[in-house]
Design a protein around this motif. Structure first.
Motif, mmCIF file in Angstrom:
data_model
loop_
_atom_site.group_PDB
_atom_site.id
_atom_site.type_symbol
_atom_site.label_atom_id
_atom_site.label_comp_id
_atom_site.label_asym_id
_atom_site.label_seq_id
_atom_site.Cartn_x
_atom_site.Cartn_y
_atom_site.Cartn_z
ATOM 1 N N TYR A 252 0.834 -1.202 0.000
ATOM 2 C CA TYR A 252 0.000 0.000 0.000
ATOM 3 C C TYR A 252 0.873 1.259 0.000
ATOM 4 N N GLY A 253 1.961 1.200 0.766
ATOM 5 C CA GLY A 253 2.864 2.342 0.821
ATOM 6 C C GLY A 253 3.513 2.619 -0.520
ATOM 7 N N PHE A 254 3.951 1.574 -1.185
ATOM 8 C CA PHE A 254 4.551 1.717 -2.519
ATOM 9 C C PHE A 254 3.542 2.344 -3.468
ATOM 10 N N ALA A 255 2.307 1.811 -3.459
ATOM 11 C CA ALA A 255 1.264 2.329 -4.348
ATOM 12 C C ALA A 255 0.960 3.788 -4.024
ATOM 13 N N CYS B 248 3.549 6.013 -5.638
ATOM 14 C CA CYS B 248 3.317 6.121 -7.084
ATOM 15 C C CYS B 248 2.185 7.101 -7.378
ATOM 16 N N ARG B 249 1.090 7.001 -6.615
ATOM 17 C CA ARG B 249 -0.030 7.927 -6.815
ATOM 18 C C ARG B 249 0.399 9.361 -6.511
ATOM 19 N N LEU B 250 1.212 9.502 -5.495
ATOM 20 C CA LEU B 250 1.720 10.826 -5.138
ATOM 21 C C LEU B 250 2.524 11.433 -6.288
ATOM 22 N N LEU B 251 3.414 10.613 -6.871
ATOM 23 C CA LEU B 251 4.320 11.119 -7.901
ATOM 24 C C LEU B 251 3.601 11.522 -9.178
ATOM 25 N N ILE B 252 2.404 10.957 -9.411
ATOM 26 C CA ILE B 252 1.648 11.351 -10.606
ATOM 27 C C ILE B 252 0.568 12.374 -10.265
ATOM 28 N N GLY B 253 0.612 12.885 -9.030
ATOM 29 C CA GLY B 253 -0.280 13.981 -8.654
ATOM 30 C C GLY B 253 -1.663 13.568 -8.213
ATOM 31 N N GLU B 254 -1.895 12.277 -7.980
ATOM 32 C CA GLU B 254 -3.207 11.826 -7.495
ATOM 33 C C GLU B 254 -3.188 11.871 -5.966
ATOM 34 N N PHE B 255 -3.277 13.078 -5.427
ATOM 35 C CA PHE B 255 -3.062 13.288 -4.007
ATOM 36 C C PHE B 255 -4.138 12.615 -3.143
ATOM 37 N N HIS B 256 -5.385 12.671 -3.583
ATOM 38 C CA HIS B 256 -6.459 12.098 -2.764
ATOM 39 C C HIS B 256 -6.267 10.588 -2.612
ATOM 40 N N THR B 257 -6.002 9.914 -3.722
ATOM 41 C CA THR B 257 -5.782 8.466 -3.671
ATOM 42 C C THR B 257 -4.506 8.144 -2.898
ATOM 43 N N ALA B 258 -3.466 8.952 -3.091
ATOM 44 C CA ALA B 258 -2.222 8.736 -2.353
ATOM 45 C C ALA B 258 -2.448 8.870 -0.854
ATOM 46 N N ASP B 259 -3.270 9.849 -0.455
ATOM 47 C CA ASP B 259 -3.577 10.045 0.966
ATOM 48 C C ASP B 259 -4.274 8.810 1.531
ATOM 49 N N ARG B 260 -5.243 8.288 0.787
ATOM 50 C CA ARG B 260 -5.971 7.103 1.251
ATOM 51 C C ARG B 260 -5.038 5.894 1.374
ATOM 52 N N LEU B 261 -4.208 5.664 0.363
ATOM 53 C CA LEU B 261 -3.322 4.513 0.385
ATOM 54 C C LEU B 261 -2.252 4.644 1.479
ATOM 55 N N ALA B 262 -1.763 5.870 1.693
ATOM 56 C CA ALA B 262 -0.788 6.071 2.771
ATOM 57 C C ALA B 262 -1.426 5.758 4.118
ATOM 58 N N GLY B 263 -2.694 6.160 4.272
ATOM 59 C CA GLY B 263 -3.407 5.803 5.506
ATOM 60 C C GLY B 263 -3.555 4.304 5.657
ATOM 61 N N ASP B 264 -3.845 3.600 4.529
ATOM 62 C CA ASP B 264 -3.942 2.137 4.575
ATOM 63 C C ASP B 264 -2.602 1.526 4.980
ATOM 64 N N GLN C 42 4.864 1.328 8.278
ATOM 65 C CA GLN C 42 4.600 2.553 9.043
ATOM 66 C C GLN C 42 5.414 3.718 8.483
ATOM 67 N N ALA C 43 6.677 3.448 8.184
ATOM 68 C CA ALA C 43 7.527 4.508 7.633
ATOM 69 C C ALA C 43 6.988 4.994 6.294
ATOM 70 N N TYR C 44 6.535 4.057 5.442
ATOM 71 C CA TYR C 44 5.931 4.448 4.170
ATOM 72 C C TYR C 44 4.747 5.372 4.406
ATOM 73 N N GLY C 45 3.848 4.949 5.324
ATOM 74 C CA GLY C 45 2.658 5.743 5.580
ATOM 75 C C GLY C 45 2.996 7.126 6.093
ATOM 76 N N HIS C 46 3.838 7.206 7.141
ATOM 77 C CA HIS C 46 4.198 8.494 7.719
ATOM 78 C C HIS C 46 4.903 9.390 6.698
ATOM 79 N N ASN C 47 5.853 8.822 5.963
ATOM 80 C CA ASN C 47 6.654 9.647 5.061
ATOM 81 C C ASN C 47 5.851 10.127 3.866
ATOM 82 N N THR C 48 4.976 9.271 3.322
ATOM 83 C CA THR C 48 4.148 9.702 2.194
ATOM 84 C C THR C 48 3.177 10.787 2.634
#
Length: 931
Positions: free
Chosen positions: A494-497, A500-516, A530-536
């Motif tokens: 989920y953190g990896f995904a 990726c969403r962040l880097l293509i500007g899909e901030f809303h989806t990136a926020d949801r996946l980082a929370g997951d 946890q590090a993926y989630g916090h850092n993203t």
């Protein structure tokens, strides 16, 4: 002088002179070219002997045709790190070549970069201890990675007590070798082509060989060799073996009127004639295995006692077919080995290589040595061994790994084994950068029925492959699919995904996946998730200009990483540095940037250039432009997977424009406005530079049109929390163009930013924009004070310059003179001639006639021309310290130090590090003499 060097006195003298200059501190590179047998190796022997006499550390190696696919084979052999680590810095290179730490690296390119840097550091340390000679024969057979090392050694070589001599045949030359020749030539390396020997040298060589001057018939016969040294020696040796030479009346003569054999190859092979058939057969088998003659290995392959082989090969050495070298027993010339190898049928060669592989397995040899032999077999063998060593072989010799794994998977006897081999093959293809091939194999494997665990593995590999190709949408989808299959670490996926969403500007989806990722990581205790989630989430909050929240989340990510050991596709250290940059916390920022650069340099991380770009940005704002240029030059040498070179060139262009230097901007800059979309990553500095250039060409209104969209619609990775650094230029352009509307927008938006980011530089920016909008000199002077507090001299100069003009308009001429003089002094410290000229022109228009010339600028040459950093580097060089040592002390990269040394040499008019030491001593003596 060896007889094979008759007629080579000019070449020997040239190389001896180069060696002497290297000992004196000024290095150079020479490429010796010539056909096989023309005397290149003999010339290198003479050079090596000369270097030994001069007390140089002499490093030698030769390219092997069979090792072209083995990364760093030549460079590792030359530095003597392939089999033993030895001292600490050698041990690190040896560990890297074994693949240690490769699991933290993104692929072969990253690993190659780390090894190359470590090798360069090793040579750098040796050069600090004394002069070094690097001598490589048959470089046309060198592997691509070793050629890169040689290329980097030749760059800036004049600084070092380093001699590089490479010998190569004209053909064949791959792309890497051709690029090396072009690069060496462009950088002033000497190209030395060995011609045939002249008649006098031929006569002297033959006389030295046979012990008497040549008679007419022998002279006629040796003339058919056309001055080719190897042909000559083989021709005379053949005549002696045939008993066709005689000494008559003090001259060597023969009755033959044609050579004993039709070709050089045939002449060489005629040496086999006197040897028993059994010895000839043994030599053929040894030649078929390739490389140096390994007697114990050959004994195991042929099931023959070592002593029996030793006796046979002693006889072969006596016949001039083998020679003893530092690397062991070798064929005297590769033409001999090639001729013998061709006499062994291909089916027999396959058996020999298979037996050699088994013998090497039994002795626990390096996996790449075993793989080299298995690759010569025309069918797959040892599939179980291959699966076991695939991770190590993939790092050590990725192309070999791909070849063997592909063959083994195709011939696997059951589906489970084939799947395991194909998964290893996909990993090897991805490591080597063959992403299209990897995707084809992945597609075939996913199309077959697979267990959930295997399917998860494949989806993770697909995710990795898409990410390497920059196909972030597909990478994110593959990551989400894999996470839904309930693998061992769903949070990481989920953190990896999310990234990726962040880097293509899909901030809303990136926020949801980082929370997951964060929730799953907390539930499972997965620190990396946890590090993926916090850092993203930190990056997302940063992009939303919520910097303090971002810093807190990044702190949590750093704490989580302390519990785990893995890399992430967004570096928490770089994210932390971005937050500290936005918060004007320079002391912490410098430490974090240093840590980020060191970690990425040591692990092949993709964010090394990101860290150096951020440092260049900081140095530009602080007015340390020479230091920033050194950082930029070093960063442009790095791998650039995130394509950040435009930003680096943008900062370099801005320095050039401010300093009024000739406009040498890239075509990339000239075409930016038309061809580069605003949202393209890492183009903001280039657009900024383009605006400054446009101001020069077409005035402030045109420049404002280029630059204002950066603030109006900030790019993803340049949000307003850091993008405000362009606002001073935007405000002065809007004021000069009379664009009150845009100036009001700037004043309002920077004031709003200040409520969330109350730091000195934002205070200064808001005050500057408001001061220009209301033409209030008191606000502009307040802005100057804030910018001074932040340490932004160019911005402070802008504020003082504009305050001076407004003060003059109000009739307050003396304060106007004082502020304008202060602005000019700041510009002078930056050598910003463009800004000095503008300030003086505005002074004349405002009626300010005195006090605007300011202090004299820093000299262009001599010790006084050095920046503070350059001065410190120069003193460290004078102490005999290496670039890695200086870098460690000064929180720089070794390549940045090298860039500083180049600048120091140019400013001091010197040619080498030794001359820097001499000059520094003279300066100290003069200072002491004057009290």
């Amino acid at each position: 002088m060896p007889v094979t060097l008759f007629g080579r006195e000019p070449q020997v003298r040239s190389l001896q002179s180069a060696a002497e200059q290297a000992v004196a501190g000024r290095g150079s590179a020479t490429l010796v070219e010539g056909e096989a047998g023309i005397g290149k190796s003999a010339l290198l022997d003479a050079v090596a002997a000369c270097c030994d006499r001069l007390g140089m550390r002499t490093l030698r190696a030769a390219g092997e045709q069979l090792e072209r696919d083995l990364p760093f084979a030549v460079a590792g052999a030359c530095l003597d790190v392939l089999t033993t680590g030895g001292q600490a810095n050698r041990a690190r290179v040896a560990a890297l070549l074994r693949g240690e730490g490769a699991d933290r690296q993104p692929g072969a390119a990253g690993h190659d970069f780390v090894v190359t840097e470590a090798m360069l550091d090793l040579v750098d340390d040796w050069c600090a201890e004394g002069p070094v000679a690097v001598i490589v024969d048959d470089v046309q057979w060198a592997d691509a990675q070793s050629i890169v090392v040689l290329h980097r050694l030749c760059r800036g070589i004049a600084q070092y007590p380093l001699l590089v001599v490479l010998a190569a045949a004209p053909e064949p030359r791959g792309d890497a070798m051709s690029a090396l020749v072009r690069s060496m030539t462009a950088k002033g390396a000497h190209r030395m082509t060995l011609p045939p020997l002249d008649p006098q040298a031929v006569a002297e060589l033959v006389e030295a060989t046979v012990g008497a001057p040549t008679g007419p018939q022998l002279a006629h016969l040796v003339a058919t060799a056309e001055g080719h040294p190897l042909y000559l020696t083989e021709l005379v040796a053949g005549l002696e073996r045939d008993g066709a030479l005689r000494i008559s009346q003090g001259r060597a003569e023969t009755d033959h009127d044609t050579p004993p054999a039709e070709s050089l190859q045939a002449m060489i092979m005629s040496r086999l004639g006197p040897l028993p058939a059994q010895i000839q057969a043994l030599l053929q088998r040894a030649a078929a295995l390739g490389g140096p003659v390994d007697l114990p290995l050959l004994a195991a392959v042929l099931e023959t006692p070592v002593l029996e082989l030793a006796e046979a090969f002693t006889a072969a050495a006596g016949a001039g077919l083998l020679v003893e070298t530092e690397a062991g027993l070798q064929f005297r010339h590769d033409l001999i080995r090639q001729g013998l190898a061709r006499q062994t049928p291909s089916s027999v060669r396959g058996v020999l290589h298979l037996r050699a592989a088994q013998a090497l397995m039994d002795r626990g040899a390096d996996v790449e040595q075993i793989a080299e032999h298995l690759a010569q077999v025309d069918h797959a063998e040892h599939g179980q061994w291959l699966m076991k060593v695939a991770p190590q072989l993939t790092v050590r010799a990725p192309d070999l790994a791909v070849t063997l794994l592909r063959a083994a998977a195709a011939e696997a006897v059951d589906e489970a084994t084939a799947t395991s081999l194909n998964i290893a093959l996909i990993r090897a293809l991805l490591w080597a950068g063959h992403t299209d091939d990897a995707e084809r194999v992945l597609h075939d494997q996913l199309a077959a029925f697979q267990s959930p665990a295997t399917r998860t593995q494949l989806l993770e590999l697909r995710m990795d492959g898409y990410f390497r190709q920059g196909r972030l949408q597909q990478a994110a989808a593959a990551g989400e699919d894999a996470a839904r299959l309930a693998p061992a670490h769903p949070g990481r996926l989920y953190g990896f995904a999310a990234v990726c969403r962040l880097l293509i500007g899909e901030f809303h989806t990136a926020d949801r996946l980082a929370g997951d990722a964060l929730r799953t990581g907390l539930a499972t205790g997965d620190a990396i998730a946890q590090a993926y989630g916090h850092n993203t989430l930190a990056v997302l909050r940063f992009a939303q200009n919520r910097v303090l929240e971002a810093l807190d989340l990044n702190t949590d990510a750093m704490s989580a990483l302390d519990q785990g050991d893995a890399t992430m596709i967004v570096d928490p250290l770089v994210v932390r540095a971005m937050c500290l940059f936005a918060l004007d916390r320079p002391a912490e920022l410098d430490l974090v940037l240093d840590a980020a650069m060191r970690r990425n340099r040591d692990t092949g991380g993709v964010y090394l250039t990101s860290a150096q770009l951020l440092r260049a940005n900081v140095l530009f704002l602080r007015g340390l432009w020479d230091d920033g240029m050194a950082e930029i030059r070093a960063a442009l040498d790095n791998p650039d997977p995130l394509r950040q070179a435009p930003a680096l060139r943008g900062f370099a262009a801005m320095v050039a424009i401010h300093r009024g230097q000739a406009r040498t901007l890239d075509q990339e800059l000239a075409m930016l406005a038309a061809d580069s979309p605003l949202e393209a990553p890492f183009t903001a500095p280039l657009r900024w530079a383009h605006a400054l250039a446009e101001e020069n060409e077409n005035g402030p209104a045109a420049a404002l049109d280029v630059l204002f969209p950066l603030w109006e619609q900030p790019p993803t990775f340049s949000p307003r929390c850091i993008g405000y650094r362009v606002c001073a230029d935007l405000a002065r352009l809007a004021h000069a163009a009379g664009d009150t509307g845009r100036l009001r927008v700037l004043a309002e938006t920077t004031a709003d930013l200040l409520t969330r980011q109350p730091i000195d530089s934002v205070e200064g920016t808001a005050a500057f924009c408001g001061g220009l909008l209301h033409e209030d000199p008191s606000r502009l002077l307040a802005a100057a004070a804030w910018f001074a507090q932040a340490g932004w001299p160019m911005h402070e100069g802008y504020a003082r310059e504009h305050a001076a003009v407004l003060l003059a308009a109000a009739g307050r001429l003396q304060p106007a003179r004082d502020e304008l003089a202060g602005a000019v002094a700041l510009y002078t410290g930056l050598e910003a001639m463009r800004d000095i000229d503008r300030a003086r022109a505005r002074a004349r228009q405002a009626g300010i006639r005195q006090g605007v010339r300011g202090p004299r600028g820093r000299p262009k040459h001599g010790w006084a021309a050095l920046s503070d950093t350059e001065y410190k580097v120069a003193l460290a060089v004078a102490e005999g310290r290496s670039n890695p040592d200086i870098a460690a002390q000064m929180f720089l990269s070794p390549r940045t130090v090298q860039s500083h040394v180049s600048s120091i040499l140019a400013k001091l008019g010197l040619r080498s590090r030794v001359e820097i030491a001499v000059s520094a001593s003279a300066v100290e003596n003069r200072a002491a003499a004057t009290g």
